[in-house]
Motif scaffolding. Structure first.
Motif, short mmCIF file in Angstrom:
data_model
loop_
_atom_site.label_atom_id
_atom_site.label_comp_id
_atom_site.label_asym_id
_atom_site.label_seq_id
_atom_site.Cartn_x
_atom_site.Cartn_y
_atom_site.Cartn_z
N VAL A 1 1.00 -1.50 0.25
CA VAL A 1 0.06 0.11 0.28
C VAL A 1 1.01 1.47 0.01
O VAL A 1 1.86 1.54 0.56
N PRO A 2 0.66 2.23 -0.33
CA PRO A 2 1.21 3.18 -0.32
C PRO A 2 1.74 3.95 1.46
O PRO A 2 2.80 5.16 1.78
N ALA A 3 0.47 3.73 1.97
CA ALA A 3 0.84 4.42 2.85
C ALA A 3 -0.31 3.98 4.35
O ALA A 3 -1.64 2.99 3.82
N VAL A 4 0.08 3.48 5.38
CA VAL A 4 -0.23 3.04 6.66
C VAL A 4 -0.56 4.09 7.45
O VAL A 4 0.32 5.40 8.01
N PHE A 5 -2.46 4.53 7.91
CA PHE A 5 -2.42 5.39 9.05
C PHE A 5 -3.05 4.18 10.21
O PHE A 5 -3.78 3.58 9.91
N VAL A 6 -2.39 4.76 11.59
CA VAL A 6 -2.70 4.07 12.12
C VAL A 6 -3.09 4.68 13.83
O VAL A 6 -3.09 6.22 14.58
N PHE A 7 -4.14 4.39 14.26
CA PHE A 7 -4.89 5.28 14.84
C PHE A 7 -5.14 3.69 16.41
O PHE A 7 -5.38 3.57 16.32
N GLY A 8 -5.78 4.12 17.39
CA GLY A 8 -6.02 3.57 18.93
C GLY A 8 -5.37 3.55 20.01
O GLY A 8 -4.67 4.88 20.11
N PHE B 1 7.04 -2.41 4.97
CA PHE B 1 7.54 -1.61 5.20
C PHE B 1 8.37 -2.12 6.39
O PHE B 1 8.82 -3.35 6.94
N ALA B 2 9.73 -1.22 7.06
CA ALA B 2 10.54 -1.07 7.81
C ALA B 2 9.92 -1.41 9.47
O ALA B 2 10.04 -1.72 10.12
N GLU B 3 8.62 -1.01 9.70
CA GLU B 3 8.49 -0.57 11.13
C GLU B 3 6.89 0.31 10.54
O GLU B 3 6.70 0.26 9.92
N SER B 4 5.20 0.13 12.25
CA SER B 4 4.79 1.32 11.78
C SER B 4 6.22 2.68 11.31
O SER B 4 6.36 3.39 11.50
N PRO B 5 4.46 3.05 11.01
CA PRO B 5 5.07 4.86 10.61
C PRO B 5 5.32 6.03 11.87
O PRO B 5 4.74 5.47 12.70
N ALA B 6 5.95 6.41 11.44
CA ALA B 6 6.56 8.01 12.41
C ALA B 6 5.04 8.15 13.99
O ALA B 6 4.03 8.83 13.21
N PRO B 7 5.36 8.76 14.86
CA PRO B 7 4.96 9.10 15.67
C PRO B 7 3.76 10.69 15.44
O PRO B 7 5.11 11.14 14.98
N PRO C 1 7.94 17.62 13.47
CA PRO C 1 7.60 18.67 12.91
C PRO C 1 7.05 19.05 11.91
O PRO C 1 6.78 18.18 11.19
N ASN C 2 6.24 20.66 11.83
CA ASN C 2 5.24 21.23 11.69
C ASN C 2 5.65 21.22 9.63
O ASN C 2 5.07 20.51 9.19
N ALA C 3 6.68 21.34 9.17
CA ALA C 3 7.38 21.94 8.07
C ALA C 3 7.08 19.80 7.42
O ALA C 3 7.23 19.95 6.36
N SER C 4 7.36 18.89 8.31
CA SER C 4 7.59 18.00 7.35
C SER C 4 6.70 16.73 7.18
O SER C 4 5.84 16.02 6.60
N LEU C 5 5.60 17.39 7.73
CA LEU C 5 4.18 16.71 7.93
C LEU C 5 3.39 16.24 6.75
O LEU C 5 2.59 15.08 6.38
N VAL C 6 3.85 17.10 5.56
CA VAL C 6 2.91 17.25 4.41
C VAL C 6 3.34 16.04 3.64
O VAL C 6 2.91 15.04 3.01
N PRO C 7 4.43 15.73 3.00
CA PRO C 7 5.86 15.03 3.11
C PRO C 7 5.26 13.73 3.63
O PRO C 7 5.50 13.01 2.76
N GLN C 8 5.06 13.60 4.92
CA GLN C 8 5.73 12.22 5.23
C GLN C 8 4.27 11.46 5.32
O GLN C 8 3.78 10.70 5.36
N VAL C 9 3.54 12.44 4.87
CA VAL C 9 1.68 11.75 4.67
C VAL C 9 1.86 10.61 3.58
O VAL C 9 0.68 9.72 4.15
N SER C 10 2.41 11.06 2.89
CA SER C 10 2.30 10.12 2.25
C SER C 10 3.08 8.90 1.59
O SER C 10 2.44 7.76 1.07
N THR C 11 3.57 8.27 3.25
CA THR C 11 3.95 7.01 3.87
C THR C 11 3.28 6.53 4.95
O THR C 11 3.54 5.35 4.96
N GLY C 12 2.26 7.53 5.36
CA GLY C 12 2.03 7.12 6.84
C GLY C 12 2.21 8.06 7.73
O GLY C 12 3.92 8.27 7.55
N ILE C 13 1.32 7.71 8.79
CA ILE C 13 1.72 8.09 10.26
C ILE C 13 1.02 7.30 11.07
O ILE C 13 -0.28 7.02 11.09
N ASN C 14 1.21 7.46 12.42
CA ASN C 14 0.48 6.86 13.82
C ASN C 14 0.32 8.03 15.18
O ASN C 14 1.35 8.07 14.91
#
Length: 372
Positions: free
Chosen positions: A29-36, A91-97, A102-115
């Motif tokens: 998948v392009p990205a994984v988004f984790v909630f919980g 993937f190597a592991e869960s996406p980053a918390p 930092p705010n500047a990296s949020l938009v690029p990071q979303v393309s591979t996922g966020i926890n």
């Protein structure tokens, strides 16, 4: 004879999983988004100033089997469920918390996922804040994603397509049940109404995520919560012990909640065009481990006592001075609430590739291959 056939089928399934589930060469998948909650939190609580130490895992012995033996905020001796499912997806592991970015990296990071997960949180907004001081509620977690997705889509024409193909992995609801059963009984308290509130909240979160473009949902139901070491101790003290030696009241709530979540997801999939889901029956999965503690790739010889913790059932909590077992691989539980790296690894493989025994209506491998 039927039970022996079922056991042989499970062993055959496990052998098949061992042969095929060794991680994808390229992400599926392009990205994984984790909630919980803490079962999938990889460090968000470390960044919440008012979060109490009991709801953070940023100190030894946590992380003793993680690379570099470093505590990261995972409530585990090593990787947790979000990591291990992500690894099976390539993937190597869960996406980053989320809170580590930092705010500047949020938009690029979303393309591979966020926890976005936060230990102690639940389906209700007030869950966790009393015990933990402050956590990221599910309302905040989902809101953080939807706000970020809106911003990302405004800057990237392909964002909507990527979100629709990504996996949304959710493990929530356990802490709501813990707090309900831990609270002193009050007159006329209605467990059914409480569970209906949880399902209504769950429905709203899924609709919000769907509205932001999510289409593929992997949902982990609360397990037999009364069987974790802390609750086994409660069961003994309250003389409310079920057939597994666990806290009967907590397990009763878990058993009631699962079919309600299953019905809700089925109805939502009919209501929301393009929505697909995979639901984990965590209760049946744990029951299987209790009845079959040894299998081709694991051997859980300690099912009731925490690896890290003192006192009865090791329920005294995992802290700097708590005794630590030498063989984490044979323990089902790491601390008073959470599974070991080995146990969550078993669960991840089943979530990914189960043949309809514990995961319905499809597994995650089938889910990510489906058309949104």
């Amino acid at each position: 004879m039927a039970s022996r056939v079922g056991a042989f089928a499970l062993v055959a399934l496990w052998l098949l999983l061992e042969l095929t589930l060794h991680g994808a060469a390229e992400p599926l998948v392009p990205a994984v988004f984790v909630f919980g909650d803490s079962t999938v939190d990889v460090g968000n609580n470390n960044y919440i100033e008012k979060c109490k130490i009991d709801c953070r895992a940023d100190y030894p012995h946590f992380g003793v089997d993680y690379p570099d033996q470093a505590p990261t905020g995972r409530f585990s001796n090593g990787y947790n469920l979000a990591d291990q499912l992500a690894q099976l997806l390539g993937f190597a592991e869960s996406p980053a918390p989320f809170l580590s970015l930092p705010n500047a990296s949020l938009v690029p990071q979303v393309s591979t996922g966020i926890n976005f997960a936060s230990g102690g949180s639940g389906l209700l907004d007030d869950t966790g804040n009393g015990h933990c001081g402050e956590v990221l509620s599910m309302t905040e977690q989902v809101g953080n994603f939807t706000n970020l997705a809106r911003l990302w889509k405004s800057e990237n024409q392909t964002a909507a397509d990527l979100v629709s193909k990504s996996l949304f992995f959710i493990s929530a609801g356990s802490n709501d049940l813990f707090e309900y059963t831990d609270a002193p009984p009050v007159p006329n308290r209605n467990g059914t109404e409480f569970l209906q509130r949880l399902v209504a909240s769950y429905t709203a979160y899924l609709k919000d995520l769907y509205g932001a473009g999510a289409k593929k949902f992997s949902v982990v139901s609360p397990s037999l919560l009364g069987c974790c070491p802390s609750q086994r101790l409660v069961a003994q003290d309250r003389k409310d012990v079920d057939k597994y030696g666990c806290f009967g009241s907590a397990n009763n709530l878990s058993n009631q909640l699962y079919p309600m979540i299953a019905s809700m997801l089925h109805d939502l999939s009919l209501e929301l065009p393009g929505m697909n889901y995979s639901l984990v029956d965590s209760i049946r999965m744990v029951e299987w481990v209790f009845h079959s503690p040894s299998a081709p790739s694991y051997n859980f010889t300690v099912l009731d006592t925490a690896c890290c913790g003192d006192g009865r059932f090791g329920a005294g909590g995992c802290n700097f001075s708590a005794p630590l077992c030498q063989n984490r691989a044979n323990h089902l539980f790491w601390d008073d609430y959470h599974p070991t790296d080995a146990a969550s690894g078993v669960a991840a493989k089943m979530i990914f590739g189960d043949a309809g025994i514990f995961v319905h209506p499809i597994n995650v491998q089938q889910l990510v291959a489906s058309r949104p």
